[in-house]
Design a protein around this motif. Structure first.
Motif, mmCIF file in Angstrom:
data_model
loop_
_atom_site.group_PDB
_atom_site.id
_atom_site.type_symbol
_atom_site.label_atom_id
_atom_site.label_comp_id
_atom_site.label_asym_id
_atom_site.label_seq_id
_atom_site.Cartn_x
_atom_site.Cartn_y
_atom_site.Cartn_z
ATOM 1 N N ASP A 29 0.825 -1.214 0.000
ATOM 2 C CA ASP A 29 0.000 0.000 0.000
ATOM 3 C C ASP A 29 0.854 1.258 0.000
ATOM 4 O OD1 ASP A 29 -2.290 -1.467 0.010
ATOM 5 O OD2 ASP A 29 -2.579 -1.390 2.182
ATOM 6 N N ARG A 30 1.972 1.166 0.718
ATOM 7 C CA ARG A 30 2.855 2.332 0.793
ATOM 8 C C ARG A 30 3.554 2.563 -0.544
ATOM 9 N NH1 ARG A 30 6.079 3.316 6.266
ATOM 10 N NH2 ARG A 30 7.100 5.266 5.810
ATOM 11 N N LEU A 88 -1.895 3.716 0.367
ATOM 12 C CA LEU A 88 -1.964 4.046 1.798
ATOM 13 C C LEU A 88 -2.373 5.498 2.001
ATOM 14 C CD1 LEU A 88 -1.500 3.040 4.699
ATOM 15 C CD2 LEU A 88 0.873 3.771 4.503
ATOM 16 N N LYS A 89 -1.890 6.384 1.098
ATOM 17 C CA LYS A 89 -2.242 7.798 1.239
ATOM 18 C C LYS A 89 -3.736 8.021 1.046
ATOM 19 C CE LYS A 89 2.184 9.906 0.154
ATOM 20 N NZ LYS A 89 2.973 10.660 -0.830
ATOM 21 N N MET A 121 2.207 3.235 10.837
ATOM 22 C CA MET A 121 1.437 3.360 9.593
ATOM 23 C C MET A 121 0.835 4.760 9.458
ATOM 24 S SD MET A 121 -1.491 0.756 8.325
ATOM 25 C CE MET A 121 -0.411 -0.596 7.956
ATOM 26 N N ARG A 122 0.669 5.464 10.584
ATOM 27 C CA ARG A 122 0.015 6.780 10.543
ATOM 28 C C ARG A 122 1.018 7.839 10.090
ATOM 29 N NH1 ARG A 122 -2.055 7.581 16.250
ATOM 30 N NH2 ARG A 122 0.072 6.911 16.611
ATOM 31 N N LEU A 140 -6.088 13.937 -3.232
ATOM 32 C CA LEU A 140 -5.817 12.957 -4.284
ATOM 33 C C LEU A 140 -4.380 13.164 -4.769
ATOM 34 C CD1 LEU A 140 -7.236 10.751 -6.024
ATOM 35 C CD2 LEU A 140 -7.614 12.539 -7.720
ATOM 36 N N PRO A 141 -3.468 12.259 -4.389
ATOM 37 C CA PRO A 141 -2.060 12.460 -4.768
ATOM 38 C C PRO A 141 -1.832 12.265 -6.270
ATOM 39 C CG PRO A 141 -2.297 10.853 -2.973
ATOM 40 C CD PRO A 141 -3.657 11.063 -3.559
ATOM 41 N N ASP A 142 -0.709 12.788 -6.724
ATOM 42 C CA ASP A 142 -0.282 12.586 -8.109
ATOM 43 C C ASP A 142 0.665 11.374 -8.143
ATOM 44 O OD1 ASP A 142 0.247 13.098 -10.826
ATOM 45 O OD2 ASP A 142 2.015 14.294 -10.320
ATOM 46 N N SER A 143 0.834 10.791 -9.300
ATOM 47 C CA SER A 143 1.845 9.732 -9.512
ATOM 48 C C SER A 143 1.718 8.547 -8.567
ATOM 49 C CB SER A 143 3.272 10.312 -9.374
ATOM 50 O OG SER A 143 3.455 11.354 -10.249
ATOM 51 N N ILE A 144 0.519 8.137 -8.269
ATOM 52 C CA ILE A 144 0.354 6.905 -7.490
ATOM 53 C C ILE A 144 -0.374 5.877 -8.353
ATOM 54 C CG2 ILE A 144 0.328 8.085 -5.245
ATOM 55 C CD1 ILE A 144 -2.727 7.630 -5.185
#
Lengths: 441, 241
Positions: free
Chosen positions: A97-98, A103-104, A253-254, B83-87
């Protein structure tokens, strides 16, 4: 937002799909068959050869216990898989996930971090239980040969390996959560595993506190379960370490928390775990689930020993690596502690191997102190120890019953096992992999 | 004091990496239903700011206010989605599953699922695993995930990155349509021409500092004394940063 229960179910479902998609889990599954197979086939051959020589007798009954002869070596394959394959499956599931950035996204759900880690641990445990189908196949084969199965001891062996897997999962999850990259997590996880082996080695050389600490390492824990002994303190320590490892993983994880806060929380988790482990060390309950009662004195002896209320102290002048000390500890003291909680054993030696202490006048002496009455003996056998204690306590040795475990000899070759473990098992796993992949696309 | 139209106010956000200050007292407001562009070159602190606001990176200072009251962690999670970029989230899963998961796990907006898929042209990609998608396709899938999230404010990092001209226009239209329906968008954009096309207001970020905030006209007026009283956002940006 949906109810937490619904969200948790979604998360478990997602983790399961991730597990099924991971190559490491399929490698673990494929490897389990041959690993269990080679152990089982070898064990059945040896057991058969021993059984075919002269039948059985009370004196060698323990040698024909399937627990020691078949299940301990067969399930040892699980220990190998837990040490060298399972960590990679766990790290893949936690780090994935990371690495992918998921994960984000997932961290923006208000679910507690422990629930997230819990979902992963649940799925990993399920994945491990599926891998347990290999030893299950061994049990079925053994049954088909006409072998004897004693469910309590078999369940104990399985429980030991499930706890061991739990420890591996918790450790790998903690390391994967702590580090940025899976390879770092793998190195750290294997380092800890090797570290516990080093503790065992130091304990064997130095004894003392190291010996006590080594009693709680995964290797020692599994060894006890493999002998059909369930110790509540060992079980509680294992569960505490599993909970601590998963909590540690949840803390790290946080990503939105400062490193300093996560470090403080980790220290708190470590302190709580240490306190819990310290408390567990005072728990003395244990159960001998082996059919041969290999961890217990005979019932009449146990009844007689229970009558002794005074505290017993034994001072043994034996070095840690002296084979007599091993005999004394495993043939007598372990059994004694189970019926006499007030037993204190102190080992005295100037060296680790004892070879150069043999000339010392007192080396090899066992001093017994029961309520102030003292006596010395040099016998390290169970019978010798019992005899000394009875004489000190002024109790007549009980009359032995004639219900000694005589074992279950079985002189059969491991017919069909090679086909099952080296052919059918890998083929079934590969077929399962293709089936799952086809369904997903 | 925040104006009565402001829904959220970002105040004095600061983030340091050792001796490097990535964000320095960044403040601006986010108004309900607007498309707010966070404009700045690479390395100006846009992503860091979004990560701090989204709660996936700890900030060294600053708060997100509603009115005069800082949002609690729970309120922030319920209000803002980053919403992140490049994931490449859930890479082995098909797009269809990712959208279902967004609705199921996050409690996303199932009622607009069809519209999101149609506006972002995702219908042919629904059964494709995410890792097999091209950069532009993946960006559209990510935007769909963001649009389905239940939070009223969507902060998208570089929403046009990897899109060609036609796709950029289509996505810009889609974002504007959802904003018109009441969704608040905060978009981090380094291509100023893209930002000018889609945003109602702008926050100019340079070197970790907010150098200006407002509509094109307001920024133009702000830049006027510095010799750039133009309606060209690029000129205004260069004058103010």
């Amino acid at each position: 937002m949906r109810s937490p229960k619904s969200a948790f179910r979604w998360l478990v479902s997602k983790e399961w799909r991730e597990l099924v998609a991971s190559r490491s889990w399929w490698v673990l599954l494929v490897a389990m068959g041959p690993l269990v197979g080679v152990s089982f086939i070898s064990a059945v051959r040896t057991y058969g050869e021993a059984s075919g020589l002269n039948g059985t007798s009370a004196g060698v009954g323990e040698a024909f216990s399937p627990l020691i002869g078949i299940w301990a070596p067969t399930f040892s394959a699980c220990e190998l898989a837990a040490a060298f394959l399972l960590p990679f499956v766990a790290i893949r599931l936690v780090s994935g996930d990371r690495q992918s950035g998921a994960l984000k996204l997932e961290l923006q759900h208000p679910m507690p971090a422990f629930a997230r880690v819990g979902a992963k641990a649940l799925v990993l445990a399920a994945g491990w239980l599926i891998a347990f189908a290999a030893p299950l196949a061994a049990i079925l084969l053994w049954k088909s040969y006409g072998g004897s199965i004693y469910p309590p001891e078999l369940a104990t062996v399985a429980m030991g390996h499930v706890l061991n897997a739990g420890l591996t999962i918790a450790l790998a999850a903690a390391m994967a959560s702590l580090t940025e990259h899976p390879s770092t997590a793998a190195i750290l996880t294997l380092s800890v595993t090797v570290g516990t082996w080093i503790v065992n080695f130091i304990a064997a050389v130095n004894g003392g506190v190291w010996e006590r600490a080594a009693g709680y390492t995964p290797t020692a824990m599994v060894a006890e379960f493999q002998h059909g002994l369930v110790r509540l303190d060992v079980t509680l320590v294992a569960l505490t370490l599993i909970a601590a490892g998963l909590t540690f993983a949840a803390v790290w994880m946080r990503l939105g928390m400062t490193v300093r806060r996560r470090a403080y929380e980790s220290i708190a988790v470590g302190a709580l775990a240490a306190a819990a482990i310290f408390a567990c060390a005072f728990v003395t309950a244990s159960w001998d689930t082996s059919e041969s009662r290999s961890n217990s004195f005979s019932e009449p002896d146990e009844d007689a020993l229970r009558q002794i209320r005074l505290p017993l102290r034994i001072e043994a002048h034996l070095a840690p690596e002296d084979p007599r000390r091993f005999d004394l500890e495993h043939r007598a003291i372990v059994k004694l502690r189970r019926v006499m909680p007030k037993v204190q054993v102190d080992y005295v030696s100037a060296t680790s191997i004892g070879l150069f202490e043999q000339t010392s006048a007192h080396y090899g002496e066992l001093w017994y102190d029961l309520g102030g009455k003292k006596v010395m003996s040099r016998s390290t056998t169970a019978d010798g120890v019992l005899e000394t204690i009875y004489s000190l306590a002024g109790i007549a040795p009980p009359i032995e019953k004639d219900d000694v475990f005589r074992g279950h000899p079985l002189a059969v070759p491991p017919k069909g096992a090679a086909t099952v473990f080296y052919g059918i098992w890998p083929a079934a796993i590969v077929a399962g992999l293709f089936f799952v992949r086809r369904r997903r696309v | 004091m925040p104006s009565r139209f402001d829904v959220l106010r970002v105040t004095t956000f600061t983030k340091r990496y050792g001796n490097l200050t990535a964000l320095s007292d960044v403040s601006f407001s986010i108004r309900q239903g607007e498309v707010l562009g966070l404009i700045g070159p690479n390395g100006s602190g846009k992503t860091t700011l979004f990560e701090c606001l989204g709660g996936v990176l700890p900030a060294d200072g600053g708060a997100l206010l509603r009115g005069d009251r800082p949002l609690t962690s729970g309120e922030r999670v319920a209000s803002v989605f980053y919403l992140p970029d490049s994931i490449v989230p859930w890479p082995t899963e098909p797009v269809r599953w990712a959208l279902d998961f967004t609705i199921g796990f996050f409690g996303g907006r199932s009622e607009i699922r069809g519209e999101v898929v149609q506006r972002l042209g995702l219908e042919p990609l629904l059964d494709s695993p995410i890792w097999t998608l091209s950069k532009g396709q993946r960006k559209r899938a990510l935007l769909a995930i963001g649009l389905l999230m239940p939070q009223p404010v969507l902060m998208a990092d570089e929403p046009f990155e990897g899109l060609d001209l036609r796709q950029t226009r289509e996505v810009a239209l889609a974002l504007r349509a959802f904003a018109a329906a009441g969704r608040t968008m905060v978009l981090s954009i380094h291509q100023i021409s893209d930002a000018a096309r889609v945003c109602d207001r702008f926050v100019l970020l340079s070197g970790g500092r907010a150098c200006g905030e407002g509509t094109l006209e307001e920024l133009s007026a702000l830049a006027g004394p510095r010799g750039a009283a133009s309606s060209n956002l690029e000129d205004i940006f260069l004058a103010l940063t």
